[in-house]
Design an enzyme around this catalytic site. Structure first.
Site, mmCIF file in Angstrom:
data_model
loop_
_atom_site.group_PDB
_atom_site.id
_atom_site.type_symbol
_atom_site.label_atom_id
_atom_site.label_comp_id
_atom_site.label_asym_id
_atom_site.label_seq_id
_atom_site.Cartn_x
_atom_site.Cartn_y
_atom_site.Cartn_z
ATOM 1 N N ASP A 474 0.373 -0.929 -0.202
ATOM 2 C CA ASP A 474 -0.150 -0.152 0.031
ATOM 3 C C ASP A 474 1.058 1.417 0.290
ATOM 4 O OD1 ASP A 474 -2.549 1.828 0.455
ATOM 5 O OD2 ASP A 474 -3.318 0.085 1.213
ATOM 6 N N ASP A 544 -10.415 1.937 -3.559
ATOM 7 C CA ASP A 544 -10.977 1.648 -1.935
ATOM 8 C C ASP A 544 -12.979 1.786 -2.205
ATOM 9 O OD1 ASP A 544 -8.996 1.578 -0.523
ATOM 10 O OD2 ASP A 544 -8.735 3.757 -0.076
HETATM 11 C C1 GLA Z 1 -5.751 1.619 2.154
HETATM 12 C C2 GLA Z 1 -6.517 1.313 1.418
HETATM 13 C C3 GLA Z 1 -7.053 0.040 2.155
HETATM 14 C C4 GLA Z 1 -5.999 -0.280 3.035
HETATM 15 C C5 GLA Z 1 -6.014 0.071 4.011
HETATM 16 C C6 GLA Z 1 -4.988 -0.627 5.589
HETATM 17 O O1 GLA Z 1 -6.876 2.266 2.656
HETATM 18 O O2 GLA Z 1 -6.798 1.283 0.444
HETATM 19 O O3 GLA Z 1 -7.537 -1.217 0.821
HETATM 20 O O4 GLA Z 1 -6.016 -1.645 3.368
HETATM 21 O O5 GLA Z 1 -5.570 1.725 3.633
HETATM 22 O O6 GLA Z 1 -4.912 0.603 5.702
#
Ligand code: GLA
Length: 722
Positions: A474, A544
């Site tokens: 990420d 997301d």
């Molecule tokens: C980001 C990602 C999510 C998740 C969060 C975890 O927002 O896009 O899918 O992994 O971080 O903190």
């Protein structure tokens, strides 16, 4: 032979399967562009210079060559071409920025050279590269322009190497890798716009006189724009008209410019721009740029998309570590930060019962990371949550019959972390400026080799011996107050670019260190959905936003530049999806557009729902290959009618998978006649889902699909030739 260099005429021709690209060295000096279009004998374009009076010219060549109006292969700043330039180079001895390189030699070779430290497209046995060498007596620099021909997918890539052979330092002040002058016409520009949770929304606008641009100044290719774009005839459709596609094999800040001049010529430039990048080149040093790519089709926008899909699949994506893509159950939307060994092991056991073959433990497993205020940078398991250690835990997860995946965010640090307390100088920062946070985090200085080495050591320590099959990598904030305490003042313009080199270095280390694991890329969803990341990650977390309605727009948009094989699609908990059979069906059908996954609290769902998920996974497995490798044809655009319809066809049309997804209630029940032009005329197809038979002729003429009175409706036809 894809590349032909005619030394007598100074003409160079590049050919792909269906396109041709022609340039000429005018007066043996100036590389001018003659043609980029379909492969046809009529394409023997001649040099023309529109007569123009109010522009500088060289007395020697008179009105035959005005730099300001000719189609240029690679335009320089300050030398009589007043349009947007591809390169501006400042001589640091005399301070002047007039830039001009002239032709010296051309050669071609099989395959391609590797780009040191950068992601690049892999060659196949048909690949050939053209190297044009240009020089500049004033600075003493050599410029090598590379054109690599990827015949199979009608793509040509471009990058350059600049070598300072002079005795004085120079500074690259504008850097574009690809320049293309497109002859006068009525064009549209297709780009991705968006933001967090609404990535890659397709925008189609007319190309106007003047300069238009898309860009990122965020240190990441971003949710907001994306380096992919197309120029298409104003009347171009999915199947008809001329269209050009462009992209960058790079993940940081970028600039794409589209500029139409007084003669109507449209210049396209893609590269690093000048605001977020400059580079000092001392005598004896050289700089290799990232790669940019272009593709053309006279068969409409859809074909350019398919060219790009094939290019990504055949030349960009890493080797697949598994026979099938993992069907993941991810912990994020189920528990957010509230995870521990016991919960995750039980989660894995339930996942296995539903046919999901991988469990991904998302954020919350390391350091003091129990919320998003602390812990980033401290890569050791939280001992309260994993009392027996990560290795033992991972083995237990795998004993449930699933693969094990884990979330990491290597590039970031929370101010509340051991790492930041020990090394406050290891984050990106500008001297004397207050540090801003975003999601309570700061950006690590990946331009500093020490930081990259530290990360390798910490990950090695925590992951060694742990049976990890899958990393979710990420990156959750953008860069501001850009500066690196590790670099001298004269190199501060290089920070954001060197940051990316550090990131790529770490990605390569992961790929080498864990060759049997795959990486899913993520940046707050699809914030680094680009070819640079795709070189190291098999798939990318699309957004997301897992709401199926928004997903139809995001997936439709993404399909213009990127193949389904990279687009992680999860069935999530939204709208009580698990218990409402209709919603469950809608979510799954929408998700049947890329590698499948799930994201919800499986302990809370009924046995009925679990049974349904098992069937979904089995169905996905039946059509997975087609989704991963088939050719995509778009039929309905959700931006126009609220319905998304497309199909995948296998190479020989043996198998076709059509999905129709409708976002809203349609009280009038619209009937859509959808033509599956790839169906074979004389064949008979059976739909594996309903058992119904269709003749190829009928499918080509168009089948009628009726919308539903209620929204949130989707259906699939999985047609197999008898
Ligand atoms: C980001 C990602 C999510 C998740 C969060 C975890 O927002 O896009 O899918 O992994 O971080 O903190």
């Amino acid at each position: 032979m894809p590349i032909k260099i005619d030394k007598k005429t100074g003409r160079i021709t590049l050919k792909t399967r269906r396109t041709m690209y022609v340039m000429e060295m005018k007066y043996g000096k100036y590389p001018v562009h003659l043609y980029y279009g379909k492969l046809s004998p009529k394409a023997d374009a001649e040099y023309k210079c529109p007569l123009y009076s109010f522009a500088p010219y060289y007395e020697e060549y008179g009105w035959e060559y005005f730099p300001d109006v000719v189609m240029s292969e690679y335009p320089f700043f300050g030398s009589g071409d007043f349009r947007a330039s591809a390169m501006k180079l400042r001589h640091l001895g005399n301070g002047n920025d007039t830039t001009l390189f002239t032709f010296r030699s051309a050669r071609k070779f099989r395959g391609r050279k590797a780009l040191p430290g950068l992601p690049f497209a892999e060659a196949d046995r048909h690949t050939e590269t053209l190297e044009l060498t240009l020089n500049d007596d004033v600075t003493g620099c050599l410029l090598k322009l590379y054109y690599t021909v990827f015949k199979d997918c009608d793509v040509i890539s471009r990058y350059f190497i600049l070598e300072n052979k002079g005795d004085c330092a120079v500074r690259l002040e504008k850097t574009m890798m690809l320049a293309l002058d497109i002859p006068k016409g009525d064009y549209d520009l297709l780009t991705f716009t968006g933001g967090h949770c609404c990535e890659r929304s397709l925008q189609r606008t007319p190309v106007m006189r003047g300069n238009q641009s898309i860009f990122s100044r965020r240190g990441a290719s971003s949710h907001h724009f994306n380096p992919f774009m197309m120029i298409a005839d104003r009347k171009a459709t999915e199947e008809r008209g001329n269209a050009y596609g462009f992209n960058l094999v790079y993940s940081g800040s970028f600039l794409n410019e589209i500029e139409t001049d007084q003669t109507g010529t449209t210049r396209v430039l893609t590269g690093l721009g000048s605001e977020c990048f400059n580079w000092l080149l001392e005598p004896g040093e050289s700089f290799t740029s990232p790669e940019a790519v272009m593709s053309f089709s006279s068969d409409g926008i859809g074909q350019v998309s398919r060219n790009m899909h094939r290019f990504v699949r055949n030349h960009i994506l890493p080797p697949e570590p598994f026979e099938n893509r993992p069907v993941v159950l991810n912990s994020w939307e189920a528990f957010y930060f509230n995870i521990d060994a016991k919960l995750m092991t039980e989660f894995a056991a339930e996942a296995a019962k539903c046919g999901m073959d991988t469990v991904v433990m998302d954020d919350g497993w390391f350091g003091k990371r129990v919320n998003d205020h602390a812990g980033l940078g401290d890569w050791y398991e939280n001992p309260d949550r994993f009392p027996e250690g990560l290795k033992k835990f991972a083995e237990e997860v795998k004993a449930q019959g699933v693969k094990f995946g884990i979330w990491i965010e290597p590039e970031m640090v929370n101010p509340d972390s051991d790492l930041f307390r020990a090394h406050p100088e290891w984050c990106i920062r500008a001297p004397g400026r207050e540090l801003m946070v975003s999601r309570s985090q700061l950006v690590l200085d990946m331009a500093n080799g020490e930081v990259v080495e530290y990360l390798k050591r910490s990950f090695k320590k925590v992951f060694d011996g742990v049976p990890i099959d899958y990393f979710k990598w990420d990156m959750n904030r953008h860069m501001c107050e850009v500066g690196s305490p590790a670099l001298p003042p004269e190199r501060q313009g290089e920070v954001a670019y060197r940051y990316m080199l550090g990131v790529y270095e770490l990605f390569r280390w992961f790929n080498e260190q864990y060759p049997n694991a795959m990486i899913e890329n993520c940046s707050g969803g699809g914030g680094r959905y680009d070819l640079g990341m795709m070189k190291y990650s098999s798939q990318i977390w699309t957004s997301d936003n897992t709401g199926p309605v928004r997903r139809t727009y995001i997936q439709h948009g993404s399909s213009f530049g990127y193949p389904a094989a990279v687009m992680s699609c999860h069935v999530s908990n939204h709208h009580d999806a698990c218990e409402d059979p209709r919603m469950r069906e809608f979510l799954f059908r929408v998700a049947l557009n890329g590698p499948l996954g799930y994201e919800f609290n499986i302990f809370k769902v009924s046995d009925d729902a679990k049974e349904a998920f098992k069937k979904q996974v089995a169905e996905f497995r039946r059509c997975e290959k087609l989704i991963m490798t088939g050719d995509l044809y778009r039929l309905l655009d959700p931006n126009k009618c609220g319905k998304y319809c497309y199909y995948f066809a296998s190479e020989n049309s043996k198998e076709i998978l059509l999905t129709f997804a409708q976002n809203f209630d349609d009280p009038r029940r619209t009937v859509h006649k959808l033509k599956i032009s790839k169906a074979l005329q004389n064949a008979v197809y059976t739909d594996l889902l309903s058992g119904k038979e269709y003749s190829g002729e009928e499918l080509r003429r168009g089948i009628e699909i009726e919308s539903s009175e209620q929204g949130n409706y989707a259906m699939t036809l999985h047609l197999v030739r008898k």
